[in-house]
Design a protein around this motif. Sequence first.
Motif, short mmCIF file in Angstrom:
data_model
loop_
_atom_site.label_atom_id
_atom_site.label_comp_id
_atom_site.label_asym_id
_atom_site.label_seq_id
_atom_site.Cartn_x
_atom_site.Cartn_y
_atom_site.Cartn_z
N GLY A 1 8.45 10.80 8.83
CA GLY A 1 9.64 10.40 9.57
C GLY A 1 10.81 11.33 9.29
O GLY A 1 10.79 12.14 8.37
N GLU A 2 11.86 11.20 10.10
CA GLU A 2 13.02 12.08 9.93
C GLU A 2 13.84 11.70 8.71
O GLU A 2 14.38 12.57 8.01
N ARG A 3 13.95 10.39 8.42
CA ARG A 3 14.76 9.95 7.28
C ARG A 3 13.94 9.21 6.24
O ARG A 3 14.26 9.23 5.06
N GLU A 4 12.89 8.50 6.68
CA GLU A 4 12.07 7.70 5.78
C GLU A 4 10.69 7.53 6.40
O GLU A 4 10.51 7.77 7.60
N PRO A 5 9.70 7.15 5.61
CA PRO A 5 8.35 6.98 6.16
C PRO A 5 8.31 5.96 7.29
O PRO A 5 9.08 5.00 7.31
N GLU A 6 7.40 6.20 8.24
CA GLU A 6 7.27 5.31 9.40
C GLU A 6 5.80 5.00 9.63
O GLU A 6 4.93 5.85 9.41
N PHE B 1 0.83 -1.21 0.00
CA PHE B 1 0.00 0.00 0.00
C PHE B 1 0.86 1.26 0.00
O PHE B 1 0.56 2.25 -0.67
N SER B 2 1.95 1.22 0.76
CA SER B 2 2.79 2.41 0.94
C SER B 2 3.87 2.54 -0.12
O SER B 2 4.73 3.43 -0.01
N ARG B 3 3.85 1.71 -1.15
CA ARG B 3 4.91 1.72 -2.15
C ARG B 3 5.20 3.11 -2.73
O ARG B 3 6.37 3.45 -2.96
N PRO B 4 4.20 3.96 -2.96
CA PRO B 4 4.51 5.30 -3.51
C PRO B 4 5.41 6.15 -2.62
O PRO B 4 6.05 7.08 -3.12
N ILE B 5 5.46 5.85 -1.33
CA ILE B 5 6.31 6.64 -0.45
C ILE B 5 7.45 5.83 0.14
O ILE B 5 8.30 6.36 0.84
N GLY B 6 7.46 4.51 -0.08
CA GLY B 6 8.62 3.71 0.27
C GLY B 6 8.78 3.36 1.74
O GLY B 6 9.87 3.50 2.29
N LEU B 7 7.72 2.87 2.39
CA LEU B 7 7.86 2.38 3.76
C LEU B 7 8.84 1.21 3.75
O LEU B 7 8.71 0.30 2.93
N PRO B 8 9.84 1.21 4.64
CA PRO B 8 10.83 0.12 4.65
C PRO B 8 10.18 -1.24 4.85
O PRO B 8 9.14 -1.36 5.50
N GLU B 9 10.83 -2.28 4.31
CA GLU B 9 10.33 -3.62 4.50
C GLU B 9 10.57 -4.08 5.93
O GLU B 9 11.33 -3.48 6.68
#
Length: 224
Positions: free
Chosen positions: A48-53, A17-25
Amino acid sequence: MCGRFSQAYTWAQIHAFSRPIGLPEGGGNLRARYNIAPTTEVQILIAGEREPELVSARWGLVPSWWKKPLRGMPATFNARVETADTSPMFRGAFRARRCIIPASGFFEWTGEKADRVPHYFSAADGGLLAFAGLWERWKSPEGELITSCTIVVRDADDWMDRYHDRMPAMLHPDAFAAWLDGTAGKDVLRRPPPALQEWIVARRVNKAGAGDEDPETIAPAGGV
């Protein structure tokens, strides 16, 4: 308005679902909930500060400037799109702290107050819905740090208007990143929502939190 919804998905589903923003695996087991009521914990996607959370938040936004005890908060589980950027309760979060609230579906009711009929709404394609949200971090008078959120709501479209005059503002995947980074305007909140499907469910959901961990909560009532 949106006063009840569900979040029931696997980590693989929320990652897709979050692929457009790149939630880490990765990630552990996610608790499925089927009758989420205001003031309880929900899951939200933030920049998030560095990546989506994916983080937990109290459903019912508490602005950072709030000085009174939490029990004195007015109802802030919804923010109207018309005033989300100007209301003292929400304008700070609208400028700087936006979120996406993934949802399996949501509830609305029809009929008289004494005989309300609950309806469940979900994506027609079976996917997750992306509610536009706002979030805050607030320190209580006792020093507890609380993350909270609200769902942005808009006028119902023609299809939804048969059931209720308001509905959650739902984002399309191509607007995820711009919504989170604050560059998207209100126009993304007024785009046609994804196609929805609807069915009547058992009346036990009329009680907040009833059947929250039971998937039968969102099953069609009486084979509807």
